[in-house]
Design a protein around this motif. Structure first.
Motif, PDB file in Angstrom:
ATOM      1  N   PHE A  22       0.837  -1.208   0.000  1.00 50.65           N
ATOM      2  CA  PHE A  22       0.000   0.000   0.000  1.00 50.65           C
ATOM      3  C   PHE A  22       0.871   1.256   0.000  1.00 50.65           C
ATOM      4  CE2 PHE A  22      -1.588   3.524   2.561  1.00 50.65           C
ATOM      5  CZ  PHE A  22      -2.594   3.964   1.711  1.00 50.65           C
ATOM      6  N   LEU A  23       1.902   1.291   0.828  1.00 54.01           N
ATOM      7  CA  LEU A  23       2.752   2.476   0.921  1.00 54.01           C
ATOM      8  C   LEU A  23       3.486   2.736  -0.391  1.00 54.01           C
ATOM      9  CD1 LEU A  23       4.055   1.936   4.544  1.00 54.01           C
ATOM     10  CD2 LEU A  23       2.349   3.615   3.762  1.00 54.01           C
ATOM     11  N   GLU A  24       3.887   1.672  -1.072  1.00 48.85           N
ATOM     12  CA  GLU A  24       4.530   1.835  -2.383  1.00 48.85           C
ATOM     13  C   GLU A  24       3.538   2.408  -3.398  1.00 48.85           C
ATOM     14  OE1 GLU A  24       6.014  -2.113  -3.120  1.00 48.85           O
ATOM     15  OE2 GLU A  24       7.895  -1.706  -2.041  1.00 48.85           O
ATOM     16  N   LYS A  25       2.312   1.919  -3.378  1.00 47.99           N
ATOM     17  CA  LYS A  25       1.284   2.413  -4.289  1.00 47.99           C
ATOM     18  C   LYS A  25       0.954   3.884  -3.984  1.00 47.99           C
ATOM     19  CE  LYS A  25      -3.395   1.369  -5.875  1.00 47.99           C
ATOM     20  NZ  LYS A  25      -4.570   0.529  -5.706  1.00 47.99           N
ATOM     21  N   LEU A  26       0.866   4.212  -2.710  1.00 48.51           N
ATOM     22  CA  LEU A  26       0.613   5.590  -2.308  1.00 48.51           C
ATOM     23  C   LEU A  26       1.732   6.504  -2.791  1.00 48.51           C
ATOM     24  CD1 LEU A  26      -0.892   7.795  -0.722  1.00 48.51           C
ATOM     25  CD2 LEU A  26       0.360   7.034   1.322  1.00 48.51           C
ATOM     26  N   HIS A  27       2.973   6.091  -2.567  1.00 46.66           N
ATOM     27  CA  HIS A  27       4.116   6.897  -3.019  1.00 46.66           C
ATOM     28  C   HIS A  27       4.053   7.105  -4.536  1.00 46.66           C
ATOM     29  CE1 HIS A  27       8.094   8.661  -3.038  1.00 46.66           C
ATOM     30  NE2 HIS A  27       8.376   7.877  -4.054  1.00 46.66           N
ATOM     31  N   HIS A  28       3.715   6.054  -5.235  1.00 45.55           N
ATOM     32  CA  HIS A  28       3.613   6.130  -6.693  1.00 45.55           C
ATOM     33  C   HIS A  28       2.586   7.188  -7.097  1.00 45.55           C
ATOM     34  CE1 HIS A  28       2.946   4.837 -10.846  1.00 45.55           C
ATOM     35  NE2 HIS A  28       4.122   4.249 -10.766  1.00 45.55           N
ATOM     36  N   SER A  29       1.454   7.226  -6.385  1.00 46.00           N
ATOM     37  CA  SER A  29       0.399   8.195  -6.719  1.00 46.00           C
ATOM     38  C   SER A  29       0.821   9.626  -6.419  1.00 46.00           C
ATOM     39  CB  SER A  29      -0.889   7.867  -5.952  1.00 46.00           C
ATOM     40  OG  SER A  29      -0.810   8.270  -4.599  1.00 46.00           O
ATOM     41  N   LEU A  30       1.793   9.784  -5.526  1.00 46.91           N
ATOM     42  CA  LEU A  30       2.270  11.119  -5.159  1.00 46.91           C
ATOM     43  C   LEU A  30       3.313  11.654  -6.132  1.00 46.91           C
ATOM     44  CD1 LEU A  30       2.721  10.446  -1.356  1.00 46.91           C
ATOM     45  CD2 LEU A  30       0.866  11.748  -2.424  1.00 46.91           C
ATOM     46  N   ARG A  31       3.881  10.803  -6.937  1.00 49.31           N
ATOM     47  CA  ARG A  31       4.988  11.212  -7.802  1.00 49.31           C
ATOM     48  C   ARG A  31       4.562  11.323  -9.260  1.00 49.31           C
ATOM     49  NH1 ARG A  31       9.829  12.271  -5.457  1.00 49.31           N
ATOM     50  NH2 ARG A  31       9.715  13.571  -7.298  1.00 49.31           N
ATOM     51  N   GLN A  32       3.469  12.029  -9.469  1.00 49.90           N
ATOM     52  CA  GLN A  32       3.005  12.262 -10.842  1.00 49.90           C
ATOM     53  C   GLN A  32       4.039  13.041 -11.638  1.00 49.90           C
ATOM     54  OE1 GLN A  32       0.270  10.887 -12.257  1.00 49.90           O
ATOM     55  NE2 GLN A  32       0.200   9.766 -10.328  1.00 49.90           N
ATOM     56  N   GLN A  41       8.794   3.155 -19.412  1.00 48.38           N
ATOM     57  CA  GLN A  41       8.015   3.014 -18.178  1.00 48.38           C
ATOM     58  C   GLN A  41       8.792   2.277 -17.094  1.00 48.38           C
ATOM     59  OE1 GLN A  41       5.163   4.670 -17.750  1.00 48.38           O
ATOM     60  NE2 GLN A  41       5.086   4.005 -15.623  1.00 48.38           N
ATOM     61  N   ASP A  42       9.573   1.249 -17.480  1.00 53.67           N
ATOM     62  CA  ASP A  42      10.380   0.520 -16.500  1.00 53.67           C
ATOM     63  C   ASP A  42      11.378   1.450 -15.819  1.00 53.67           C
ATOM     64  OD1 ASP A  42       9.035  -1.788 -17.077  1.00 53.67           O
ATOM     65  OD2 ASP A  42      10.668  -2.707 -18.222  1.00 53.67           O
ATOM     66  N   MET A  43      11.970   2.364 -16.579  1.00 52.60           N
ATOM     67  CA  MET A  43      12.937   3.315 -16.031  1.00 52.60           C
ATOM     68  C   MET A  43      12.232   4.265 -15.060  1.00 52.60           C
ATOM     69  SD  MET A  43      15.910   4.575 -15.711  1.00 52.60           S
ATOM     70  CE  MET A  43      17.174   4.780 -16.920  1.00 52.60           C
ATOM     71  N   ILE A  44      11.053   4.734 -15.438  1.00 60.21           N
ATOM     72  CA  ILE A  44      10.285   5.632 -14.573  1.00 60.21           C
ATOM     73  C   ILE A  44       9.937   4.925 -13.261  1.00 60.21           C
ATOM     74  CG2 ILE A  44       8.083   6.858 -14.328  1.00 60.21           C
ATOM     75  CD1 ILE A  44       8.259   7.409 -17.389  1.00 60.21           C
ATOM     76  N   GLU A  45       9.506   3.665 -13.353  1.00 59.60           N
ATOM     77  CA  GLU A  45       9.169   2.896 -12.150  1.00 59.60           C
ATOM     78  C   GLU A  45      10.394   2.733 -11.252  1.00 59.60           C
ATOM     79  OE1 GLU A  45       6.078   2.143 -11.282  1.00 59.60           O
ATOM     80  OE2 GLU A  45       5.341   2.950 -13.178  1.00 59.60           O
ATOM     81  N   THR A  56      12.636   7.310   2.544  1.00 61.84           N
ATOM     82  CA  THR A  56      12.602   6.500   3.755  1.00 61.84           C
ATOM     83  C   THR A  56      13.922   6.607   4.514  1.00 61.84           C
ATOM     84  OG1 THR A  56      11.045   4.993   2.696  1.00 61.84           O
ATOM     85  CG2 THR A  56      12.193   4.167   4.643  1.00 61.84           C
ATOM     86  N   GLN A  57      15.031   6.525   3.801  1.00 67.61           N
ATOM     87  CA  GLN A  57      16.340   6.626   4.431  1.00 67.61           C
ATOM     88  C   GLN A  57      16.557   8.029   4.986  1.00 67.61           C
ATOM     89  OE1 GLN A  57      19.651   5.437   1.998  1.00 67.61           O
ATOM     90  NE2 GLN A  57      21.142   5.868   3.587  1.00 67.61           N
ATOM     91  N   GLY A  58      16.143   9.037   4.238  1.00 62.58           N
ATOM     92  CA  GLY A  58      16.288  10.423   4.688  1.00 62.58           C
ATOM     93  C   GLY A  58      15.518  10.686   5.965  1.00 62.58           C
ATOM     94  N   TYR A  59      14.281  10.197   6.032  1.00 56.59           N
ATOM     95  CA  TYR A  59      13.484  10.358   7.246  1.00 56.59           C
ATOM     96  C   TYR A  59      14.175   9.650   8.406  1.00 56.59           C
ATOM     97  CZ  TYR A  59       9.419  12.011   4.538  1.00 56.59           C
ATOM     98  OH  TYR A  59       8.560  12.701   3.736  1.00 56.59           O
ATOM     99  N   GLY A  60      14.683   8.441   8.147  1.00 56.45           N
ATOM    100  CA  GLY A  60      15.354   7.684   9.198  1.00 56.45           C
ATOM    101  C   GLY A  60      16.580   8.400   9.725  1.00 56.45           C
ATOM    102  N   PRO A  77      -6.851   1.219   4.086  1.00 57.40           N
ATOM    103  CA  PRO A  77      -5.784   2.226   4.116  1.00 57.40           C
ATOM    104  C   PRO A  77      -6.023   3.325   3.077  1.00 57.40           C
ATOM    105  CG  PRO A  77      -4.975   0.164   3.179  1.00 57.40           C
ATOM    106  CD  PRO A  77      -6.376  -0.086   3.652  1.00 57.40           C
ATOM    107  N   ILE A  78      -5.889   4.571   3.544  1.00 53.46           N
ATOM    108  CA  ILE A  78      -6.065   5.710   2.641  1.00 53.46           C
ATOM    109  C   ILE A  78      -4.891   6.681   2.694  1.00 53.46           C
ATOM    110  CG2 ILE A  78      -8.590   5.607   2.674  1.00 53.46           C
ATOM    111  CD1 ILE A  78      -8.371   8.154   4.593  1.00 53.46           C
ATOM    112  N   GLY A  79      -3.950   6.451   3.625  1.00 54.65           N
ATOM    113  CA  GLY A  79      -2.841   7.388   3.716  1.00 54.65           C
ATOM    114  C   GLY A  79      -1.801   6.959   4.724  1.00 54.65           C
ATOM    115  N   LYS A  80      -0.849   7.861   4.921  1.00 59.89           N
ATOM    116  CA  LYS A  80       0.237   7.600   5.870  1.00 59.89           C
ATOM    117  C   LYS A  80       0.587   8.894   6.582  1.00 59.89           C
ATOM    118  CE  LYS A  80       4.103   8.664   2.818  1.00 59.89           C
ATOM    119  NZ  LYS A  80       5.452   8.306   2.430  1.00 59.89           N
TER     120      LYS A  80
END
Length: 169
Positions: A22-32, A41-45, A56-60, A77-80
């Motif tokens: 879910f978190l990966e899908k959410l992140h994907h939706s945020l990076r339009q 498309q593979d490169m973009i992914e 994630t590493q930066g926050y840590g 789940p709708i967010g984080k």
């Protein structure tokens, strides 16, 4: 956050390993923005995946005591939310909702619940926002946040609980 008032059906719980898809899908939706790259498309992914790992590493690194939460509406789940309860403040590190949940007051409700938690411990709540993100800044101001520091391209905003006596120049 069990004793905090949230609208009916809205809840915040600690993130689990099983939330990763879910978190990966959410992140994907945020990076339009990254979807606009002129590449396969593979490169973009791959770039989006690298961005998530870097975030994630930066926050840590920057917030080693941060806690990671999943926001749910009727157990879906709708967010984080990423929150750091350190340095005599409650820091909202990150808040994100899926596209279908945006613009419905759910993010504001979560922030208000966090403000309640901060008020219980008499700690200010802080967050950073891109200066160019006018809608987010307007929401934060509506919720009582004021700009305390500008470090381009971000603004640090702070909210003080009513019980805190703050002398503002």
């Amino acid at each position: 956050m069990q004793n905090i008032n949230l609208p009916d059906g809205l809840s915040v719980r600690p993130s689990r390993a099983s939330d990763k898809p879910f978190l990966e899908k959410l992140h994907h939706s945020l990076r339009q923005d990254l979807q606009l790259i002129d590449a396969e498309q593979d490169m973009i992914e791959s770039i989006i995946e690298l961005q998530l790992k870097a975030q994630t590493q930066g926050y840590g690194n920057q917030f080693p005591n941060a806690m990671y939460f999943v926001i749910e509406k009727h157990h879906e789940p709708i967010g984080k939310a990423t929150i750091d309860f350190g340095h005599n403040e409650v820091r909202l590190v990150d808040l994100a909702l899926i596209p279908a949940a945006r613009g419905k007051g759910l993010g504001a409700a979560v922030i208000q619940a966090l403000q309640q938690a901060a008020a219980m411990v008499a700690a200010p709540m802080t967050l950073s926002v891109l200066q160019s993100n006018i809608p987010a800044k307007a929401l934060y101001q509506k919720l009582g946040f004021i700009t305390s520091h500008v470090e381009l391209p971000y603004e640090l905003m702070v909210w003080y609980p009513p019980a805190m006596k703050v002398i503002r120049a």
